[in-house]
Design a protein around this motif. Sequence first.
Motif, short mmCIF file in Angstrom:
data_model
loop_
_atom_site.label_atom_id
_atom_site.label_comp_id
_atom_site.label_asym_id
_atom_site.label_seq_id
_atom_site.Cartn_x
_atom_site.Cartn_y
_atom_site.Cartn_z
N TYR A 234 1.01 -1.41 0.48
CA TYR A 234 -0.40 0.11 -0.02
C TYR A 234 0.66 1.30 -0.28
CZ TYR A 234 0.67 -0.56 5.29
OH TYR A 234 1.30 -0.49 6.15
N TRP A 235 0.35 1.92 0.53
CA TRP A 235 0.73 3.64 0.48
C TRP A 235 2.37 3.73 0.73
CZ3 TRP A 235 2.06 6.03 5.10
CH2 TRP A 235 1.36 5.60 5.69
N GLN A 236 2.55 2.69 2.23
CA GLN A 236 3.43 3.23 2.85
C GLN A 236 4.37 2.63 2.03
OE1 GLN A 236 3.37 1.94 7.04
NE2 GLN A 236 5.32 2.00 7.02
N GLN A 237 4.91 1.09 1.65
CA GLN A 237 5.93 0.80 1.16
C GLN A 237 6.36 1.63 -0.30
OE1 GLN A 237 3.27 -0.76 1.91
NE2 GLN A 237 3.22 -2.88 3.59
N SER A 238 4.99 1.72 -1.00
CA SER A 238 5.24 2.94 -2.03
C SER A 238 6.07 4.53 -2.40
CB SER A 238 4.10 3.27 -2.67
OG SER A 238 3.24 2.50 -3.42
N ARG A 239 6.20 4.31 -0.90
CA ARG A 239 7.05 5.75 -1.15
C ARG A 239 8.21 5.47 -0.10
NH1 ARG A 239 4.56 9.35 4.13
NH2 ARG A 239 5.31 7.52 4.98
N GLU A 240 8.20 4.09 0.83
CA GLU A 240 9.42 3.71 1.11
C GLU A 240 10.60 3.67 0.44
OE1 GLU A 240 8.46 0.92 4.14
OE2 GLU A 240 8.12 2.63 5.52
N LEU A 241 9.84 2.63 -0.73
CA LEU A 241 11.36 2.57 -1.56
C LEU A 241 11.42 3.32 -2.59
CD1 LEU A 241 8.90 -1.32 -2.10
CD2 LEU A 241 11.34 -0.81 -2.14
N TYR A 242 10.61 3.94 -2.69
CA TYR A 242 10.82 5.31 -3.97
C TYR A 242 11.43 6.03 -3.31
CZ TYR A 242 11.19 8.52 -7.71
OH TYR A 242 10.76 9.80 -8.90
N PHE A 243 11.77 6.13 -2.22
CA PHE A 243 12.53 7.53 -1.14
C PHE A 243 13.44 6.39 -1.44
CE2 PHE A 243 9.13 10.61 1.21
CZ PHE A 243 8.74 10.95 -0.02
N ALA A 244 13.88 5.38 -0.62
CA ALA A 244 15.19 5.08 -0.69
C ALA A 244 15.93 4.37 -1.99
CB ALA A 244 15.16 3.63 -0.15
N GLY A 245 15.25 4.64 -3.16
CA GLY A 245 16.02 4.57 -4.60
C GLY A 245 16.04 3.57 -5.46
N ASN A 246 14.54 2.43 -5.04
CA ASN A 246 14.92 1.65 -5.05
C ASN A 246 13.29 1.16 -5.69
OD1 ASN A 246 16.06 0.62 -1.85
ND2 ASN A 246 16.84 0.35 -4.10
N ALA A 247 12.73 2.18 -6.60
CA ALA A 247 11.44 2.69 -7.36
C ALA A 247 11.26 3.26 -8.86
CB ALA A 247 10.07 1.73 -6.49
N ALA A 248 11.38 2.45 -9.83
CA ALA A 248 10.94 3.40 -10.65
C ALA A 248 10.06 4.54 -11.00
CB ALA A 248 11.53 2.49 -12.17
N MET A 249 8.67 4.19 -10.61
CA MET A 249 7.24 4.19 -10.38
C MET A 249 6.27 3.34 -9.39
SD MET A 249 6.93 4.53 -14.83
CE MET A 249 7.67 2.42 -14.52
#
Length: 443
Positions: A234-249
């Motif tokens: 959900y939203w938490q994992q989306s934000r954490e992964l993106y903020f860590a540089g581990n998600a492209a979108m």
Amino acid sequence: MRKFQILIVLLAMAGVTHAQLVLWTTEEQPERLEVQNRIAADFEAETGISVEVVPVTESALGERATAAFAAGSLPDIIYHPLSRSIGWAEEGILDTFAATEVVENLGEDTYGAGALDLVRFEDGWAAVPHSGWTQLLVYRADLFEEAGLAPPTDYESIRAGVEALHDPPDMYGFVAATDPGEDYMMQVFEHMALANGVRLVDEQGNVAVDSPEMVETLEFYNELVDASPPGNLYWQQSRELYFAGNAAMIVWSPFILDELAGLRDEAPVTYDADKESGTLARNSGFVARIAGPSNPEGAGWADVRYYGITVDADIESAQRFVEYSMTEGYIDTLSIAAEGTFPVRRGAESGSRDFVEQWSQLEVGVDRKAPLGDFYEQDVIEDIVAGLDQASRWGYREGQGALVSALYGTRVMSEGVRDFIDGERTAEETASVLQLEVEALQR
């Protein structure tokens, strides 16, 4: 003293009264109430009309309005979410003629079309659009550019980004929402479905989700899930992964904008060695409108807030306050939470962008404050705001807001999509099952 008493008597004989308005607002946090009370005080100083600002918890708004309507004691103005506008207009709670006059006085062409389209009612509008936001597809613009990829504005360019950048566990191509117990999954899925032209109901109000467009959307969403980490997301994992540089979108609300800039300690940008550098913010791009193969025009999931003038109101005074709030007081009201209150009115005149430019310079953040314009170029800000021009949601234009609320409340669609993702049904079977589930909710 004698002269003062005579003046009071003369004013009373002349029928002169001091107008008093009551405004219900769902912006009930203390700091937000302070801003609204300040606007009310400024309005009173200018017009002599007082405004009592009354906080109402959003979840209790419907029940309170219904009870007040029955008692003939509605407030003059209700600041409310999209989900209430059309229903209240149909029930007779809102004076749609008064709202339509305000929009016409302000200038229909000073608004983004989407916010008005969502509350079209008979020959006008149910309420006056105040502010809103659209879901954003947030992506690593730097990585897209390095790979020679076009921005992810449609299904195909999103697929291309996934194929080029997906390299788990260091980089996930996408972080899709997969937890049916969270509204976030329903919001993200509705966004992707709107993009492909999926309709919840047709013009006659009949449920219409069993369609080729829905099958396409389900299959595409499954591709996004395949490019995501395992588990209930959900939203938490989306934000954490993106903020860590581990998600492209990822897909997120614009409330991510100040967090992405490193202005909130509860949501650290671990990608940046210096949490206040704003590097990741500057390396990010934002798409508010996505297009699917069956809907080249695209669409964006939006949440819009409105001023409703009620049938019990002092109409003329209420209209003056709403118009004041959308002109002299507009930037102050947007400052309540600038990262999530996009101006639906672009400027005071046709073609003007003054309100957008002033909004971009409002300070945002929690632990640190800075204008959005310090981190995002003006053309990026303009694109984000322009997403409201194509603002869309299921069901509201067709007067089916109650069905949408039931859809979110029961989770039947989220759970059906999750069953599909888990391989329990084909896309075609899932679309048929969802058709029956939604029809049952409508009855």
